[in-house]
Write a protein that holds these residues in place. Structure first.
Motif: not given
Length: 135
Positions: A17-19, A23-26, A29-37
């Motif tokens: 999730l940190l990585n 990346t060139d993810a939308p 997606v990056k915000e959702r990953a950060e929310i989970i973290r």
């Protein structure tokens, strides 16, 4: 009030999730990953929602999707949004007409030609944007 919603991550999941940040993810997606973290690191739903300026319900939905689908739940489903009314061959047809015929067209005339010859209804403004995007 129900129990607090909390996810637990393995070291590998946290690293993945940190990585995603690099990346060139939308962006969503990056915000959702950060929310989970952040949730896994002890932040409450309300605090995360305030941090991202989202509603608490949206944060809960992200966390529930993570629990249900894992990494796949971060991305939007395929097929979201409106479908194009035109095909690539329609735009190629217009480009060929512009190359062959000596006259010039404006976007209204091109839209009318597309409707008359190919039965495709596009507004002149939309057609202009499509052509401009193609260069």
């Amino acid at each position: 009030m129900g129990a607090r919603l909390r996810v637990f991550l393995t070291r590998d999941q946290d690293k993945t999730l940190l990585n995603l940040r690099t990346t060139d993810a939308p962006q969503k997606v990056k915000e959702r990953a950060e929310i989970i973290r952040l949730n896994a690191h002890g932040w409450y739903v309300e605090k995360i929602a305030a941090h991202f300026n989202w509603t608490p319900q949206t944060v809960r939905e992200v966390l529930h999707k993570w629990e249900k689908l894992g990494l796949e739940g971060l991305w939007d489903k395929v097929g979201r949004g409106g479908k194009p009314k035109w095909k690539e061959s329609d735009i190629v047809f217009l480009e060929e007409c512009l190359k062959k015929e000596p006259r010039t067209y404006n976007s209204l005339q091109l839209a009318q030609k597309l409707e008359r010859d190919r039965q495709i209804q596009l507004s002149p403004d939309r057609l202009r944007r499509v052509l401009k995007k193609r260069g």
